[in-house]
Design an enzyme around this catalytic site. Structure first.
Site, PDB file in Angstrom:
ATOM      1  N   GLY A   1       0.838  -1.223  -0.070  1.00 49.75           N
ATOM      2  CA  GLY A   1       0.066   0.063   0.039  1.00 49.75           C
ATOM      3  C   GLY A   1       0.725   1.287   0.011  1.00 49.75           C
ATOM      4  O   GLY A   1       1.898   1.161   0.224  1.00 49.75           O
TER       5      GLY A   1
ATOM      6  N   GLY B   1       1.079   5.264   1.389  1.00 50.27           N
ATOM      7  CA  GLY B   1       0.481   6.322   2.316  1.00 50.27           C
ATOM      8  C   GLY B   1       0.971   7.719   2.012  1.00 50.27           C
ATOM      9  O   GLY B   1       1.715   8.028   1.143  1.00 50.27           O
TER      10      GLY B   1
ATOM     11  N   GLY C   1       5.000   7.585   2.256  1.00 50.72           N
ATOM     12  CA  GLY C   1       5.790   6.779   1.449  1.00 50.72           C
ATOM     13  C   GLY C   1       5.047   5.595   1.149  1.00 50.72           C
ATOM     14  O   GLY C   1       3.917   5.698   1.009  1.00 50.72           O
TER      15      GLY C   1
ATOM     16  N   VAL D   1       4.349   1.157   1.817  1.00 49.73           N
ATOM     17  CA  VAL D   1       4.426   0.001   2.604  1.00 49.73           C
ATOM     18  C   VAL D   1       4.716  -1.198   1.639  1.00 49.73           C
ATOM     19  O   VAL D   1       4.286  -1.505   0.902  1.00 49.73           O
ATOM     20  CB  VAL D   1       3.166  -0.348   3.514  1.00 49.73           C
ATOM     21  CG1 VAL D   1       3.280  -1.408   4.206  1.00 49.73           C
ATOM     22  CG2 VAL D   1       2.784   0.820   4.263  1.00 49.73           C
TER      23      VAL D   1
ATOM     24  N   LYS E   1       7.056   0.130   6.460  1.00 49.05           N
ATOM     25  CA  LYS E   1       6.704   1.159   5.954  1.00 49.05           C
ATOM     26  C   LYS E   1       8.069   2.195   5.736  1.00 49.05           C
ATOM     27  O   LYS E   1       8.736   2.539   6.547  1.00 49.05           O
ATOM     28  CB  LYS E   1       5.837   2.103   7.000  1.00 49.05           C
ATOM     29  CG  LYS E   1       5.193   3.091   6.628  1.00 49.05           C
ATOM     30  CD  LYS E   1       4.254   3.827   7.677  1.00 49.05           C
ATOM     31  CE  LYS E   1       2.625   3.403   7.529  1.00 49.05           C
ATOM     32  NZ  LYS E   1       1.992   4.349   8.367  1.00 49.05           N
TER      33      LYS E   1
ATOM     34  N   ASP F   1      -6.447   8.100  14.821  1.00 45.49           N
ATOM     35  CA  ASP F   1      -6.750   8.075  13.374  1.00 45.49           C
ATOM     36  C   ASP F   1      -7.675   6.722  13.130  1.00 45.49           C
ATOM     37  O   ASP F   1      -7.507   5.820  12.393  1.00 45.49           O
ATOM     38  CB  ASP F   1      -5.667   7.951  12.566  1.00 45.49           C
ATOM     39  CG  ASP F   1      -5.972   8.131  10.948  1.00 45.49           C
ATOM     40  OD1 ASP F   1      -7.152   8.438  10.651  1.00 45.49           O
ATOM     41  OD2 ASP F   1      -5.035   8.108  10.294  1.00 45.49           O
TER      42      ASP F   1
HETATM   43  P1  ADP Z   1      -0.666   5.639   6.275  1.00 46.92           P
HETATM   44  O1  ADP Z   1      -0.412   6.264   7.527  1.00 46.92           O
HETATM   45  O2  ADP Z   1      -0.258   6.370   4.970  1.00 46.92           O
HETATM   46  O3  ADP Z   1      -2.324   5.772   5.905  1.00 46.92           O
HETATM   47  P2  ADP Z   1      -0.862   3.053   6.717  1.00 46.92           P
HETATM   48  O4  ADP Z   1      -0.093   2.584   7.711  1.00 46.92           O
HETATM   49  O5  ADP Z   1      -2.441   2.977   6.920  1.00 46.92           O
HETATM   50  O6  ADP Z   1      -0.319   4.390   5.976  1.00 46.92           O
HETATM   51  O7  ADP Z   1      -0.533   1.783   5.533  1.00 46.92           O
HETATM   52  C1  ADP Z   1      -0.979   2.126   4.172  1.00 46.92           C
HETATM   53  C2  ADP Z   1      -1.450   0.840   3.508  1.00 46.92           C
HETATM   54  O8  ADP Z   1      -0.186  -0.215   3.739  1.00 46.92           O
HETATM   55  C3  ADP Z   1      -2.483   0.109   4.392  1.00 46.92           C
HETATM   56  O9  ADP Z   1      -3.696   0.612   3.841  1.00 46.92           O
HETATM   57  C4  ADP Z   1      -2.250  -1.307   4.049  1.00 46.92           C
HETATM   58  O10 ADP Z   1      -2.670  -1.735   2.715  1.00 46.92           O
HETATM   59  C5  ADP Z   1      -0.594  -1.637   4.243  1.00 46.92           C
HETATM   60  N1  ADP Z   1      -0.256  -1.798   5.323  1.00 46.92           N
HETATM   61  C6  ADP Z   1       0.182  -0.972   6.370  1.00 46.92           C
HETATM   62  N2  ADP Z   1       0.508  -1.494   7.389  1.00 46.92           N
HETATM   63  C7  ADP Z   1       0.703  -2.963   7.031  1.00 46.92           C
HETATM   64  C8  ADP Z   1       0.692  -4.272   7.643  1.00 46.92           C
HETATM   65  N3  ADP Z   1       1.408  -4.293   8.961  1.00 46.92           N
HETATM   66  N4  ADP Z   1       0.544  -5.471   7.169  1.00 46.92           N
HETATM   67  C9  ADP Z   1       0.278  -5.399   5.953  1.00 46.92           C
HETATM   68  N5  ADP Z   1      -0.224  -4.346   5.134  1.00 46.92           N
HETATM   69  C10 ADP Z   1      -0.190  -3.163   5.790  1.00 46.92           C
HETATM   70 MG    MG Z   2      -3.961   4.493   6.974  1.00 45.91          MG
END
Ligand code: ADP
Ligand code: MG
Length: 606
Positions: free
Chosen positions: A334, A336, A339, A341, A358, A450
């Site tokens: 994903g 965000g 950056g 993930v 991340k 959040d």
């Molecule tokens: P942001 O702060 O930019 O919203 P997130 O932590 O929500 O970032 O992560 C963005 C995306 O990355 C999530 O929607 C998910 O799809 C993927 N992701 C984040 N953390 C994990 C994890 N621990 N395991 C699997 N996918 C993850």
């Molecule tokens: Mg998020």
């Protein structure tokens, strides 16, 4: 754990004997129609109503039916013990007289807990400990989050672990085992009768072995012929230890099955499914107690890696991860604001763990990096099955946050793409897990800021974890971040009024967000406040309006959402309360029998 629905009744005495009940009624004056309610020793969840008429005592057993209703044998069903007593206070309907006056418990009389209350709970603990090798807090969390599922599972498999259960052995072999060694009266074993799945009880009395068939009725309850019915074989056995119920004598010592006895000794301290490969001796030891997940049942959270903490207690946890221990996949999970993930693998002393990394973009400012590292430190202290664990930071070509992997992705996406298969019970189960994670955060004095369906990640379909916290708090701590973002990036639609007006964030404001997250979940990933602009949403809330009940959302769940959206944070429930409400609803719907089960009669099969 599952609370007694009669506990609040002032004329309920719990597990007291018949003669104690009569004593209470005598002291209360023996007037016609004076009554009290007590727990039934013989049937799980059942009661006995004791009534006085014409200076005589009458005791009526109240059975709990599989569909959750209560009734006298042959009487009308009622949805609870209170409703039943209310009904019979208006109409005798077969009793000696209508209930006239409750025999009230004196303030210093406590409700006596029943034998089964503690037995059942201890059994459940032992069951979870043996099957998943869980201990302490992880075990508590497993039991609370999955109690209804565990009880069902235990009902069908608990006896398999008992020392008195010998499995598929013939009648002759059963006799041989009972005759070997001492033969005290009551020595017994339980074995499979044949391929049909029914059981037999073999016991010694006067140096002779007697065999009994354990009957099972259409609704699945077990009993001796003409005897009391129980949900599980082990409960029947427990009962037969106290009461012969048609046997030549009560059950005494167990004829121990060597195979089952070996399984019981204390379990190894090392964990089973931690994502790392345990040392060989741990695998060998653990595999003895681990049941493979049968194909016909859904995975429980405890079946997944990620339920237990990742660290080996003997291993010092490292906050800083060396770049050489980290393999970064090109696959992006994903992206965000800060950056992307990526998928990866972390090498540890005890094996490899699938991780999500991340990766912060280089252009991030120094301030942002520092804030994030401080928050990572807090996050590192959090350890709960329903919160994504951070394994450490790796400061290399980029600053990287290494987390455990939740491979089934965000809740909102999962729900919107599985609308047809995901049931309401499933959503309730997942949201209860989220409430457990949030209750833990609240206890730890940590504010998420959040909480939203997009930030709930699924490890498996039945296992949810809260993610993406710490980061948002870190970045928003001095309010600069939120001011510098465009309005669309602000999670304003998830924010409580005091966050917007006073920038005051607390667990109570997380509760508001939890309500919105619930709404998202029950709309299968719907967008809160549809196309409304954020300023309109603020006005909408100020005017006292709230989002409507999602289609097919249970009334109780919508009531809870609205409580989460209490305008004043002082009056809003906290997560302790929210979790309680989620839990009792989760338990209540999971305990309900399916329509066809409810229709089944409880006649024994001849
Ligand atoms: P942001 O702060 O930019 O919203 P997130 O932590 O929500 O970032 O992560 C963005 C995306 O990355 C999530 O929607 C998910 O799809 C993927 N992701 C984040 N953390 C994990 C994890 N621990 N395991 C699997 N996918 C993850
Ligand atoms: Mg998020």
């Amino acid at each position: 754990m599952s609370s007694d629905p009669a506990a609040d009744l002032p004329f309920y005495y719990g597990s007291i004997s018949r003669s104690d009940a009569e004593q209470h009624l005598k002291l209360a004056g023996m007037a016609d129609g004076i009554f009290l309610l007590r727990q039934c020793l013989r049937s799980l969840g059942g009661y006995v109503l004791s009534v006085v008429w014409n200076l005589e005592f009458h005791h009526y057993p109240v059975d709990k039916q599989l569909n959750g209703t209560y009734c006298f044998t042959g009487g009308k069903p009622h949805c609870g013990p209170a409703e039943l007593c209310e009904f019979y206070s208006k109409d005798a309907d077969g009793l000696v007289c209508a209930l006239k006056k409750p025999c009230l418990r004196s303030p210093d009389t406590v409700i006596r807990p029943g034998v089964f209350d503690s037995l059942r709970e201890n059994m459940l603990r032992e069951y979870v400990k043996q099957n998943w090798n869980l201990e302490g807090e992880a075990m508590e969390q497993a039991i609370i989050s999955q109690a209804p599922q565990l009880e069902k599972l235990m009902a069908t498999t608990a006896h398999e672990k008992m020392p008195w259960y010998h499995g598929k052995v013939t009648r002759q072999e059963g006799e041989r085992r009972l005759y070997s060694g001492a033969q005290p009266d009551g020595k017994f074993l339980v074995r499979d009768r044949d391929e049909s799945g029914s059981f037999a009880l073999s016991m010694v009395y006067g140096k002779t072995v007697y065999h009994y068939q354990i009957l099972q009725d259409k609704s699945g309850k077990y009993s001796m012929p003409e005897g009391t019915k129980f949900d599980t074989v082990w409960q029947l056995v427990q009962y037969l230890k106290m009461k012969a119920d048609g046997l030549v004598t009560v059950l005494g010592e167990a004829c121990v099955n060597g195979k089952n006895a070996e399984k019981t000794p204390s379990l190894p301290a090392s964990r089973r499914t931690n994502g790392y490969t345990p040392p060989p001796q741990a695998v060998a030891a653990a595999s003895m107690s681990v049941t493979t997940v049968p194909e016909n049942r859904e995975l429980l959270p405890m079946d997944c890696s990620g339920f237990n903490p990742y660290h080996n207690p003997n291993e010092v946890r490292r906050f800083n991860i060396q770049r050489s221990n980290l393999l970064i996949d090109e696959v992006e999970l994903g992206s965000g604001n800060f950056g992307c993930v990526k998928k990866g693998v972390l090498k540890t002393e005890s094996g490899q763990i699938d991780v999500a990394i991340k990766v912060l973009k280089n252009e991030n400012e120094k301030l942002v990096r520092e804030e994030m590292m401080r928050e990572a430190e807090i996050m590192h202290q959090l350890c709960n099955p329903f919160i994504v664990r951070m394994l450490g930071l790796c400061n290399a070509e980029n600053l990287m946050l290494v987390m455990e992997m939740a491979s089934a992705g965000p809740l909102n996406k999962f729900l919107s793409s599985n609308k047809d298969t995901v049931t309401m019970e499933h959503i309730v189960n997942l949201m209860h897990q989220v409430s457990m994670g949030m209750k833990y955060l609240e206890e730890k004095n940590f504010v998420h800021r959040d909480l939203a369906a997009r930030n709930i990640l699924l490890v498996k379909q039945q296992f949810a974890k809260i993610s993406d916290f710490g980061l948002s708090k870190a970045l928003g701590a001095d309010d600069n971040y939120y001011k510098s973002r465009t309005a669309g990036k602000w999670p304003l639609k998830w924010y409580a009024p005091e966050c917007i007006h006073f920038r005051k964030f607390s667990s109570k404001s997380d509760v508001w967000s939890f309500g919105v997250t619930m709404w998202e979940a029950f709309t299968y990933g719907g967008r809160p406040y549809k196309k409304m602009k954020t300023t309109d949403v603020m006005r909408f809330i100020e005017s006292g309006s709230r989002m409507e009940c999602p289609t097919a959302c249970p009334e109780q769940m919508y009531t809870l959402m609205k409580e989460c959206w209490t305008y004043k944070h002082e009056e809003r429930p906290d997560f302790k309360k929210v979790e309680e409400s989620m839990r009792s609803y989760h338990y209540s719907i999971s305990n309900k029998a399916k329509p066809e089960e409810a229709a089944a009669t409880s006649e024994p099969i001849k």
